[in-house]
Design an enzyme around this catalytic site. Structure first.
Site, mmCIF file in Angstrom:
data_model
loop_
_atom_site.group_PDB
_atom_site.id
_atom_site.type_symbol
_atom_site.label_atom_id
_atom_site.label_comp_id
_atom_site.label_asym_id
_atom_site.label_seq_id
_atom_site.Cartn_x
_atom_site.Cartn_y
_atom_site.Cartn_z
ATOM 1 N N CYS A 111 -18.415 -5.462 44.673
ATOM 2 C CA CYS A 111 -17.188 -5.879 43.975
ATOM 3 C C CYS A 111 -17.239 -7.383 43.783
ATOM 4 O O CYS A 111 -17.589 -8.112 44.718
ATOM 5 C CB CYS A 111 -15.971 -5.487 44.810
ATOM 6 S SG CYS A 111 -14.403 -6.010 44.086
ATOM 7 N N HIS A 153 -13.360 2.643 40.593
ATOM 8 C CA HIS A 153 -13.325 1.343 41.271
ATOM 9 C C HIS A 153 -12.268 0.428 40.650
ATOM 10 O O HIS A 153 -11.461 -0.182 41.362
ATOM 11 C CB HIS A 153 -14.723 0.712 41.174
ATOM 12 C CG HIS A 153 -14.848 -0.640 41.807
ATOM 13 N ND1 HIS A 153 -15.643 -0.875 42.900
ATOM 14 C CD2 HIS A 153 -14.277 -1.832 41.498
ATOM 15 C CE1 HIS A 153 -15.548 -2.152 43.245
ATOM 16 N NE2 HIS A 153 -14.731 -2.759 42.395
ATOM 17 N N GLU A 154 -12.251 0.357 39.315
ATOM 18 C CA GLU A 154 -11.323 -0.566 38.642
ATOM 19 C C GLU A 154 -9.877 -0.079 38.745
ATOM 20 O O GLU A 154 -8.965 -0.886 38.907
ATOM 21 C CB GLU A 154 -11.723 -0.764 37.170
ATOM 22 C CG GLU A 154 -13.112 -1.352 36.943
ATOM 23 C CD GLU A 154 -13.390 -2.610 37.758
ATOM 24 O OE1 GLU A 154 -12.450 -3.360 38.053
ATOM 25 O OE2 GLU A 154 -14.561 -2.831 38.119
ATOM 26 N N HIS A 157 -8.359 -0.971 41.921
ATOM 27 C CA HIS A 157 -7.917 -2.376 41.987
ATOM 28 C C HIS A 157 -6.447 -2.526 41.604
ATOM 29 O O HIS A 157 -5.720 -3.300 42.228
ATOM 30 C CB HIS A 157 -8.745 -3.248 41.023
ATOM 31 C CG HIS A 157 -9.955 -3.873 41.642
ATOM 32 N ND1 HIS A 157 -9.884 -4.720 42.719
ATOM 33 C CD2 HIS A 157 -11.274 -3.791 41.316
ATOM 34 C CE1 HIS A 157 -11.118 -5.132 43.040
ATOM 35 N NE2 HIS A 157 -11.975 -4.576 42.208
HETATM 36 ZN ZN ZN Z 1 -14.026 -4.686 42.292
#
Ligand code: ZN
Length: 198
Positions: A111, A153-154, A157
Site C-alpha cells: 500500500c 483494496h481501494e 480505504h
Molecule cells: Zn492502499
C-alpha cells in the site's frame, strides 16, 4: 504545480469512513481537478490504485489502472496465477462493492500509505462494483483476478480499512526482505515456510 504527498499510516484520515460525493459536484471543475490530481499521484508513485483519503481528502473516490509496463516485471506464470491483466484508468465515485462467489486467492499486497512493506492478503477472486464514473454516469464493473484485488483494496480505504487489518500477520515484511527471501518462491511455499494455515 506540485502534487500532494501520499498520507502515511497513522494519519486519522486513513482510519475514518469517507463521505459520499454529491453527484452534482462531480462535474465541477474543482472535482475534475481532484480526479486528475489523484491519477497523477497514482502514476507518479507509481501505483495501481489510489483512494482520496490517501491524499488527505475523506471522500468516497478511487482511481485505478494497471499498465502494460508494470506487467513486464512478472513472469508469465506469475501473471497467470494472479490473473493479472492490464486495464485502462477507471474512476469510481461512491463505489459499492459486492463479493461474487466464494473463491479466494492469497498473494502479497502493498500500500502506498504503508510505504516499504508488504504482506500476504486473502481476497475474494471475483467482485462487482457499482457507482458513478467521472462524468457522473452510473457504471457497474464485474471483474476477477488482480483487478478485483485492487478494487477490494481501494474500496477498503474509503471505509477506513487497510490491508494490514486483513493480512496474514506472520507474512508482514519489508519489500527488501521479500525480494531477498521470497523472490523465487511460490505463495504455497511461503505459506508453508511461515507455518500459516492455507
Ligand atoms: Zn492502499
Amino acid at each position: 504545480m506540485s502534487l500532494p504527498s501520499i498520507v502515511q499510516i497513522g494519519a486519522p484520515v486513513l482510519r475514518g469512513a469517507a463521505h459520499d460525493v454529491a453527484p452534482e459536484r462531480i462535474l465541477t471543475q474543482e472535482f475534475q481537478d481532484l480526479v486528475k490530481t489523484m491519477i497523477d499521484v497514482m502514476r507518479q508513485a507509481p501505483g495501481v490504485g489510489l483512494a482520496a483519503p490517501q491524499i488527505g481528502i475523506p471522500l468516497r473516490l478511487i482511481v485505478l489502472e494497471d499498465r502494460e509496463e508494470f506487467l513486464t516485471r512478472l513472469s508469465p506464470d506469475e501473471l497467470r496465477d494472479r490473473e493479472r491483466v492490464p486495464f485502462s484508468t477507471r474512476v469510481f465515485v461512491n463505489p459499492v462493492l459486492t463479493l461474487v462467489g466464494d473463491e479466494t486467492a492469497v498473494f502479497f499486497e502493498g500500500c502506498l500509505s504503508v510505504s516499504g512493506y508488504m504482506a500476504l492478503v486473502e481476497r475474494r477472486l471475483e467482485v462487482e462494483v457499482s457507482g458513478l464514473d467521472e462524468h457522473a454516469n452510473r457504471q457497474t464493473w464485474r471483474v476477477r483476478g488482480w483487478p478485483a484485488r485492487i478494487l477490494q483494496h481501494e474500496i477498503d480505504h474509503i471505509g477506513g480499512t487497510l490491508y494490514i487489518d486483513r493480512m496474514k500477520t506472520r507474512s508482514f515484511t519489508t519489500v527488501e526482505q521479500a525480494k531477498e527471501h521470497y523472490g523465487d518462491k511460490s505463495v504455497t511455499e511461503i505459506v508453508r515456510s511461515l507455518k500459516l494455515e492455507s
